[in-house]
Design a protein around this motif. Structure first.
Motif, mmCIF file in Angstrom:
data_model
loop_
_atom_site.group_PDB
_atom_site.id
_atom_site.type_symbol
_atom_site.label_atom_id
_atom_site.label_comp_id
_atom_site.label_asym_id
_atom_site.label_seq_id
_atom_site.Cartn_x
_atom_site.Cartn_y
_atom_site.Cartn_z
ATOM 1 N N VAL A 3 70.245 50.837 23.823
ATOM 2 C CA VAL A 3 69.334 50.991 23.995
ATOM 3 C C VAL A 3 69.332 50.058 22.369
ATOM 4 O O VAL A 3 69.933 49.941 21.252
ATOM 5 C CB VAL A 3 70.352 52.220 23.224
ATOM 6 C CG1 VAL A 3 69.372 53.019 22.073
ATOM 7 C CG2 VAL A 3 70.091 53.538 24.707
ATOM 8 N N LEU A 32 64.721 62.796 23.645
ATOM 9 C CA LEU A 32 65.395 62.063 24.095
ATOM 10 C C LEU A 32 64.433 62.792 25.429
ATOM 11 O O LEU A 32 64.696 61.787 26.169
ATOM 12 C CB LEU A 32 66.821 62.472 24.425
ATOM 13 C CG LEU A 32 67.392 61.555 23.413
ATOM 14 C CD1 LEU A 32 69.018 62.079 22.784
ATOM 15 C CD2 LEU A 32 67.127 60.271 22.781
ATOM 16 N N LEU A 41 62.948 55.578 28.001
ATOM 17 C CA LEU A 41 64.391 55.262 28.081
ATOM 18 C C LEU A 41 64.150 55.120 29.934
ATOM 19 O O LEU A 41 64.730 55.927 30.284
ATOM 20 C CB LEU A 41 64.805 56.147 27.725
ATOM 21 C CG LEU A 41 64.858 56.414 25.905
ATOM 22 C CD1 LEU A 41 66.226 57.474 25.640
ATOM 23 C CD2 LEU A 41 65.349 55.160 25.370
ATOM 24 N N LEU A 47 72.815 55.054 26.469
ATOM 25 C CA LEU A 47 71.889 56.253 25.408
ATOM 26 C C LEU A 47 73.705 56.132 24.350
ATOM 27 O O LEU A 47 74.993 56.980 24.251
ATOM 28 C CB LEU A 47 72.020 57.293 25.829
ATOM 29 C CG LEU A 47 70.909 57.393 27.021
ATOM 30 C CD1 LEU A 47 70.722 59.125 27.108
ATOM 31 C CD2 LEU A 47 69.966 57.451 26.171
ATOM 32 N N ILE A 52 71.414 56.103 18.513
ATOM 33 C CA ILE A 52 70.286 57.193 18.505
ATOM 34 C C ILE A 52 70.573 57.817 17.071
ATOM 35 O O ILE A 52 69.103 58.317 16.495
ATOM 36 C CB ILE A 52 70.448 58.195 19.385
ATOM 37 C CG1 ILE A 52 70.757 57.412 20.910
ATOM 38 C CG2 ILE A 52 69.564 59.694 19.477
ATOM 39 C CD1 ILE A 52 71.141 58.095 22.469
ATOM 40 N N LEU A 67 73.002 64.587 24.224
ATOM 41 C CA LEU A 67 73.126 64.088 25.916
ATOM 42 C C LEU A 67 74.184 64.730 26.231
ATOM 43 O O LEU A 67 73.929 64.276 27.414
ATOM 44 C CB LEU A 67 74.297 63.221 24.714
ATOM 45 C CG LEU A 67 74.004 61.802 24.061
ATOM 46 C CD1 LEU A 67 75.127 61.069 23.933
ATOM 47 C CD2 LEU A 67 72.820 61.264 24.508
ATOM 48 N N ALA A 76 70.936 61.776 32.232
ATOM 49 C CA ALA A 76 71.925 61.192 31.952
ATOM 50 C C ALA A 76 73.156 61.797 32.062
ATOM 51 O O ALA A 76 73.799 62.422 33.118
ATOM 52 C CB ALA A 76 72.665 61.728 30.796
#
Length: 232
Positions: A3, A32, A41, A47, A52, A67, A76
């Motif tokens: 990222v 996100l 993304l 991540l 972030i 997340l 994710a």
């Protein structure tokens, strides 16, 4: 892939204003999620909590919770000792998604027909007219937005919380499959024709025909994906 600064400015735009007190985790999750669904993304992007958090100007705690939620949704993926990445999607994943969605969309059309919710057919025909007006325009983004509305109307009219939830998750996964099938030659016309079959079956009060039309629509979309992904 990390990222990096090339991604961060775009991600920051998904968080509108300062989150209200007590809703930071939800706001970060939403930001996100939309960045992943829009392809900002990309699959396999790392991540990292600290990056972030710095970009969204929040603490690491709501990022960590976001997340975790995205991992629960399948968007994710936590990797042992390395952190979290945006979940990749293989050809097998795409085909498996359409197999499931085919049956769920068929069931949604059946239930919507049986419930016969007032105003549904009128609403579907309005969306259909908007889509037909775009045939040949090349505006696949607008067609895709109307298509999402079309299917949302049916799944909401089905009146089944679990079905609506599962189809919502399937729709999120499909959004990651850029480009939309409506960008493929001729799909604007054939997709609209398939929608018309679904509408007429619902209007006729024929749940069997509605279910089959809904399933056929997804089978055809799957066939296009399979061909474009090099499967034949």
């Amino acid at each position: 892939m990390s990222v990096d600064e090339n991604h961060m400015p775009s991600i920051r735009g998904y968080l509108s204003g300062r989150p209200t007190r007590g809703r930071t985790s939800e706001a970060v999750t939403d930001a996100l999620r939309e960045a992943i669904l829009d392809g900002v993304l990309a699959p396999s992007t790392w991540l990292r909590e600290d990056e972030i958090a710095a970009t969204l100007e929040v603490s690491r705690t709501p990022v960590r919770e976001a997340l975790r939620r995205l991992a629960d949704e399948g968007l994710a993926q936590k990797t042992a000792h390395h952190g979290t990445v945006v979940s990749p999607m293989s050809v097998e994943d795409v085909l498996a998604l359409y197999v499931v969605r085919e049956n769920l969309e068929g069931l949604a059309a059946r239930l919507a027909t049986l419930r016969n919710e007032p105003g549904l057919v009128v609403a579907l025909r309005e969306v259909q007219a908007q889509m037909e007006a775009l045939i040949g325009s090349g505006d696949s983004a607008a067609l895709s937005r109307h298509n999402i509305t079309f299917h949302r109307l049916i799944r909401e009219a089905a009146g089944n919380f679990y079905l609506e939830r599962f189809l919502g998750q399937a729709e999120q996964a499909v959004r990651r499959l850029a480009p939309t099938t409506f960008s493929f030659p001729g799909r604007d016309a054939t997709g609209c024709a398939e929608h018309a079959e679904i509408i007429e079956a619902i209007a006729a009060g024929d749940p069997d025909a509605a279910e089959e039309a809904g399933k056929r629509h997804m089978r055809n979309a799957r066939g296009i994906r399979f061909t474009k992904l090099g499967g034949g």
